[in-house]
Design an enzyme around this catalytic site. Structure first.
Site, PDB file in Angstrom:
ATOM      1  N   ARG A  56       0.821  -1.201   0.000  1.00 39.45           N
ATOM      2  CA  ARG A  56       0.000   0.000   0.000  1.00 39.45           C
ATOM      3  C   ARG A  56       0.863   1.263   0.000  1.00 39.45           C
ATOM      4  NH1 ARG A  56      -2.315  -0.250   4.763  1.00 39.45           N
ATOM      5  NH2 ARG A  56      -1.368   1.615   5.652  1.00 39.45           N
ATOM      6  N   TYR A 109     -14.201  17.462 -15.368  1.00 40.97           N
ATOM      7  CA  TYR A 109     -14.670  16.087 -15.270  1.00 40.97           C
ATOM      8  C   TYR A 109     -15.770  15.990 -14.219  1.00 40.97           C
ATOM      9  CZ  TYR A 109     -14.557  11.034 -14.691  1.00 40.97           C
ATOM     10  OH  TYR A 109     -14.922   9.721 -14.620  1.00 40.97           O
ATOM     11  N   ASP A 182      -5.295  19.619 -14.406  1.00 41.81           N
ATOM     12  CA  ASP A 182      -5.693  18.314 -14.935  1.00 41.81           C
ATOM     13  C   ASP A 182      -5.544  18.381 -16.445  1.00 41.81           C
ATOM     14  OD1 ASP A 182      -6.961  16.042 -15.888  1.00 41.81           O
ATOM     15  OD2 ASP A 182      -8.584  16.110 -14.420  1.00 41.81           O
ATOM     16  N   LYS A 207      -6.514   7.087 -19.582  1.00 45.34           N
ATOM     17  CA  LYS A 207      -6.721   7.626 -20.911  1.00 45.34           C
ATOM     18  C   LYS A 207      -5.446   7.559 -21.754  1.00 45.34           C
ATOM     19  CE  LYS A 207     -10.632   8.921 -18.843  1.00 45.34           C
ATOM     20  NZ  LYS A 207     -10.969   8.559 -17.446  1.00 45.34           N
TER      21      LYS A 207
END
Length: 392
Positions: A56, A109, A182, A207
């Site tokens: 993690r 988004y 972004d 993407k």
């Protein structure tokens, strides 16, 4: 080697290799949840962000991907997460506290929009101003004494609007705020926000970075002091980690990103030029077109590669729009973007994703992610679908 590598070579060879004991050329997938802790006196970073302790905290596949992204973008450091939304939430919750103010692109988004309209104000007491960040004066006027973050999407999702990163970076610096950008719609080889003054660069790696539609991931790039804070809070303690397998998939996809972006951009420009002259089309926005409202900015920021994202609409009612989608053969009606195949999604006039400041969008429109197909074939598919729905 003193020679400075070009972008495509960096995509192949950039970053520190994590060679395994067998000398594999391709990076192995390290499927382990924890690691042996040294007992020979070697210092251990128990926060986990600088030592291998637990998956993690970090893992070798994640480290390889981060190093390669830093090599491509010039960032000091990088944190990778399980999704683009996890990366965005990591930034917002790490660098904003109750009572702080954030200025945010209104066109963004959907998850970003929801975080800033609902969750962050109501759950955490964060003040938010959503506005058109392509209007630099509006950004400047919105700054308050407690403004701690200016968050910009450029190109904007789903409209392709281009914000002036250099000017907004100057506003952020003067006000003592962080600028986060972004840049998912452009990918890390078509725009370089850190070079234009951004403190943090964010991508949904699902993407263009991965590019093959087979894994999720998100990343944040910036200076080490900021990224360390992200890793400790959001990676170690929130636990939004990227799995070793997905890190391996994304790193494999990243190798071809410069090549893919050339094709995405070339095909999208040809398609946009066709749409601009097509009598059945109501409007088309693509940063590579001179008719785009912020084309000059895009030319300055995007290095001649304007990505594969187009927004456009046809001259027809909702029934015609649905018939158009149903008639497409090559282009797939699906969400997401940046895949090898062309994807299209329709925002109807009742969508809450429509920007409020531009009347041109109020009848709805298509968000079109142009893939790696030949332009001639994509154009032929659009043309026959428009004929089928009666707008041509």
């Amino acid at each position: 080697m003193n020679h400075i590598l070009n972008l495509q070579t960096t995509a192949v060879h950039g970053g520190a290799r994590k060679d395994d004991v067998f000398g594999a050329i391709n990076e192995p997938i390290y499927m382990t949840s924890n690691y042996r802790i040294p007992t020979d006196g070697t210092p251990v970073d128990w926060s986990g962000i600088h030592s291998n302790i637990y998956c993690r905290n970090r893992n070798p596949n994640q480290m390889v991907l981060q190093d390669k992204l830093c090599a491509l973008t010039g960032a000091q450091d990088c944190a990778v997460f399980a999704s683009g939304v996890a990366a965005l939430a990591a930034v917002f919750t790490t660098f904003l506290n109750s009572g702080d103010h954030a200025i945010v692109s209104e066109v963004c988004y959907s998850a970003t929009n929801l975080l800033f309209r609902e969750y962050l104000p109501k759950k955490y007491g964060i003040e938010v101003t959503l506005l058109d960040t392509t209007d630099t004066d509006a950004v400047r006027a919105a700054v308050r004494p407690n403004t701690k973050l200016i968050h910009v999407e450029t190109p904007g999702n789903p409209t392709t609007g281009i914000s002036d990163l250099d000017a907004i970076a100057a506003i952020a610096q003067a006000s003592g705020a962080l600028l986060s950008v972004d840049a998912t719609f452009a990918g890390p080889v078509s725009i370089f926000p850190l070079r234009h003054g951004a403190a943090l660069e964010i991508h949904s790696m699902t993407k263009y970075i991965n590019g093959h539609g087979d894994s999720l991931g998100g990343c944040v790039l910036g200076n080490t002091d900021l990224i360390d804070r992200l890793k400790e809070l959001a990676m170690v303690n929130y636990g939004g980690i990227l799995s070793p397998f997905n890190a391996w998939l994304v790193a494999r996809g990243l190798v071809t990103a410069p090549l893919r972006m050339k094709q995405h951009s070339a095909v999208a420009l040809a398609v946009a030029q066709y749409l601009e002259t097509c009598p059945g089309v109501r409007f088309v926005w693509y940063p590579g077109l001179e008719s785009h409202p912020q084309h000059d900015r895009a030319a300055r920021l995007m290095n001649g590669q304007y990505s594969g994202m187009i927004s456009f609409d046809i001259k027809g009612d909702e029934k015609a729009h649905q018939k158009f989608l149903d008639s497409l053969h090559l282009v797939t009606h699906a969400v997401s973007l940046g895949d090898v195949e062309s994807l299209i999604v329709y925002y109807d006039k009742n969508s809450d994703k429509l920007p409020h400041y531009s009347a041109i969008y109020q009848e709805g429109f298509f968000r079109f992610s142009v893939g790696l197909e030949d332009a001639e074939d994509v154009i032929a598919d659009l043309k026959q679908a428009m004929k089928a729905c009666g707008v041509l």
